[in-house]
Write a protein that holds these residues in place. Sequence first.
Motif, mmCIF file in Angstrom:
data_model
loop_
_atom_site.group_PDB
_atom_site.id
_atom_site.type_symbol
_atom_site.label_atom_id
_atom_site.label_comp_id
_atom_site.label_asym_id
_atom_site.label_seq_id
_atom_site.Cartn_x
_atom_site.Cartn_y
_atom_site.Cartn_z
ATOM 1 N N GLN A 2 0.814 -1.209 0.000
ATOM 2 C CA GLN A 2 0.000 0.000 0.000
ATOM 3 C C GLN A 2 0.854 1.269 0.000
ATOM 4 O O GLN A 2 0.392 2.329 0.377
ATOM 5 C CB GLN A 2 -0.921 -0.008 1.216
ATOM 6 C CG GLN A 2 -1.932 -1.150 1.168
ATOM 7 C CD GLN A 2 -2.768 -1.177 2.420
ATOM 8 O OE1 GLN A 2 -2.349 -1.623 3.466
ATOM 9 N NE2 GLN A 2 -3.971 -0.678 2.316
ATOM 10 N N THR A 4 2.719 4.554 -1.070
ATOM 11 C CA THR A 4 2.667 5.643 -2.046
ATOM 12 C C THR A 4 3.859 6.550 -1.783
ATOM 13 O O THR A 4 4.117 6.909 -0.628
ATOM 14 C CB THR A 4 1.368 6.456 -1.902
ATOM 15 O OG1 THR A 4 0.270 5.576 -2.112
ATOM 16 C CG2 THR A 4 1.312 7.575 -2.918
ATOM 17 N N GLU A 83 3.348 1.767 -6.021
ATOM 18 C CA GLU A 83 2.151 1.560 -6.841
ATOM 19 C C GLU A 83 2.270 2.313 -8.165
ATOM 20 O O GLU A 83 1.784 1.845 -9.207
ATOM 21 C CB GLU A 83 0.908 1.985 -6.062
ATOM 22 C CG GLU A 83 0.586 1.017 -4.924
ATOM 23 C CD GLU A 83 -0.539 1.476 -4.029
ATOM 24 O OE1 GLU A 83 -1.084 2.578 -4.275
ATOM 25 O OE2 GLU A 83 -0.884 0.742 -3.085
ATOM 26 N N ARG A 87 2.151 0.647 -11.814
ATOM 27 C CA ARG A 87 1.272 1.176 -12.856
ATOM 28 C C ARG A 87 2.054 1.467 -14.135
ATOM 29 O O ARG A 87 1.602 1.141 -15.235
ATOM 30 C CB ARG A 87 0.577 2.445 -12.338
ATOM 31 C CG ARG A 87 -0.136 3.276 -13.393
ATOM 32 C CD ARG A 87 -1.166 2.485 -14.143
ATOM 33 N NE ARG A 87 -2.228 1.995 -13.273
ATOM 34 C CZ ARG A 87 -3.211 1.207 -13.691
ATOM 35 N NH1 ARG A 87 -3.245 0.802 -14.947
ATOM 36 N NH2 ARG A 87 -4.139 0.792 -12.863
ATOM 37 N N ILE A 297 -4.559 -1.000 -9.016
ATOM 38 C CA ILE A 297 -3.377 -1.366 -8.241
ATOM 39 C C ILE A 297 -3.431 -0.656 -6.901
ATOM 40 O O ILE A 297 -3.371 0.579 -6.835
ATOM 41 C CB ILE A 297 -2.085 -1.002 -8.989
ATOM 42 C CG1 ILE A 297 -2.010 -1.782 -10.313
ATOM 43 C CG2 ILE A 297 -0.865 -1.307 -8.129
ATOM 44 C CD1 ILE A 297 -0.847 -1.379 -11.200
ATOM 45 N N GLY A 298 -3.575 -1.441 -5.831
ATOM 46 C CA GLY A 298 -3.547 -0.897 -4.482
ATOM 47 C C GLY A 298 -4.515 0.243 -4.266
ATOM 48 O O GLY A 298 -5.714 0.140 -4.525
ATOM 49 N N GLY A 305 -7.679 -1.425 -2.492
ATOM 50 C CA GLY A 305 -6.569 -0.804 -1.793
ATOM 51 C C GLY A 305 -6.531 -1.146 -0.315
ATOM 52 O O GLY A 305 -5.469 -1.279 0.279
ATOM 53 N N SER A 310 -4.361 -6.072 -6.012
ATOM 54 C CA SER A 310 -4.590 -5.560 -7.352
ATOM 55 C C SER A 310 -5.735 -6.337 -7.978
ATOM 56 O O SER A 310 -5.990 -7.488 -7.614
ATOM 57 C CB SER A 310 -3.337 -5.700 -8.219
ATOM 58 O OG SER A 310 -2.321 -4.833 -7.793
ATOM 59 N N SER A 333 -0.214 -7.672 -5.300
ATOM 60 C CA SER A 333 0.264 -6.679 -6.264
ATOM 61 C C SER A 333 1.265 -7.256 -7.252
ATOM 62 O O SER A 333 1.496 -6.678 -8.310
ATOM 63 C CB SER A 333 0.892 -5.484 -5.537
ATOM 64 O OG SER A 333 1.970 -5.915 -4.720
#
Length: 356
Positions: A2, A4, A83, A87, A297-298, A305, A310, A333
Amino acid sequence: MQHTPRNFPQHRPVLSELSSRSREIFRLIMDTYFETGEPVGSRTLSRRLGQLSPATIRNVMADLEELGLLFAPHTSAGRLPTELGLRLFVDGLMELGGLTDEDRAAIEGQCQAIGRSMPEVMEQASTMLSGLSHAAGMVVAPKSERPLKHIEFVHLAPGRALVVLVTEGGMVENRVIDVPVGLPPSSLVEATNYLTQRLAGRTITTARGEIVQDLESQRAELNELTRKVVEAGLATWSNNTGQGALIVRGQSHLLDSVTEIADLERVRGLFSALEAKEQLLKLLEAADAAEGVQIFIGAENELFGLAGCSAVISPYRDSQRRLIGAVGVIGPSRINYARIIPMVDYTAKVIGRILG
């Protein structure tokens, strides 16, 4: 996963903007991550690449981290994709993916609908996706009725009969109904002929009002027992149309990929949330917004998420391009996107073709 990146770049990079060296290192990090799920270090990459030193690779990894594509889960550890990095990699796969002839044949064979009911086809498609992807397979079953070709009442036991409906696309649906004890076989035949004549080429929803009015106005030349059979069949079927359903198979694949108790609870929460009707509708809305495959995705999607998962989802449509439902795969993921994306896309096309 998770994560970011804290310093999220204002400009979202694309693979073509990276240097050839950065692309190669990024691709190798992704490949290793998909294989192991573990952070990837510069020494590991140096051994696999051969011609670049760990110091050079660390510099490239630092640049990729600055772009928000990698992160270090621990001090002095290797790197994992964010993530955003996932992507970027997945977007680069969208035009490269393909299926083997064996995969295509397996999907075609498992989705064949001839002589099988809609629930059976949906169940088989979900199980097949799970088996081929080694993740959880998901099918959002049709949410609307199909025009009918034939309806038949079959005696089961005293006071019980089976209603069999066959759609124009060849799908078969069954319901058991209560009928008067001692009902003669002729009443079932008469009820079959009466409804088949009035329902052929139409849905129950569009024809039901007309049939009920016909029965109430005494225009229908049916005896009392046959009338009860017709009314029981209509009532049973009308209460089960247009609802839609979510079928998920292979949850154990997803649970097996979880290593921490907290993550296990989040995954369980995901499956509980998927059972809620509002989440079913959200999935359909997400599918309807896409012409083809959508990848979540996530944290890109609240539903998936929360569990750090995913999802690859594709809508299936009828010959008029109307949304009927969706198929997909839910996994960790690091699922095999290159294989799963075309698999989900092809399955959606096959089901859409079958349902017409």
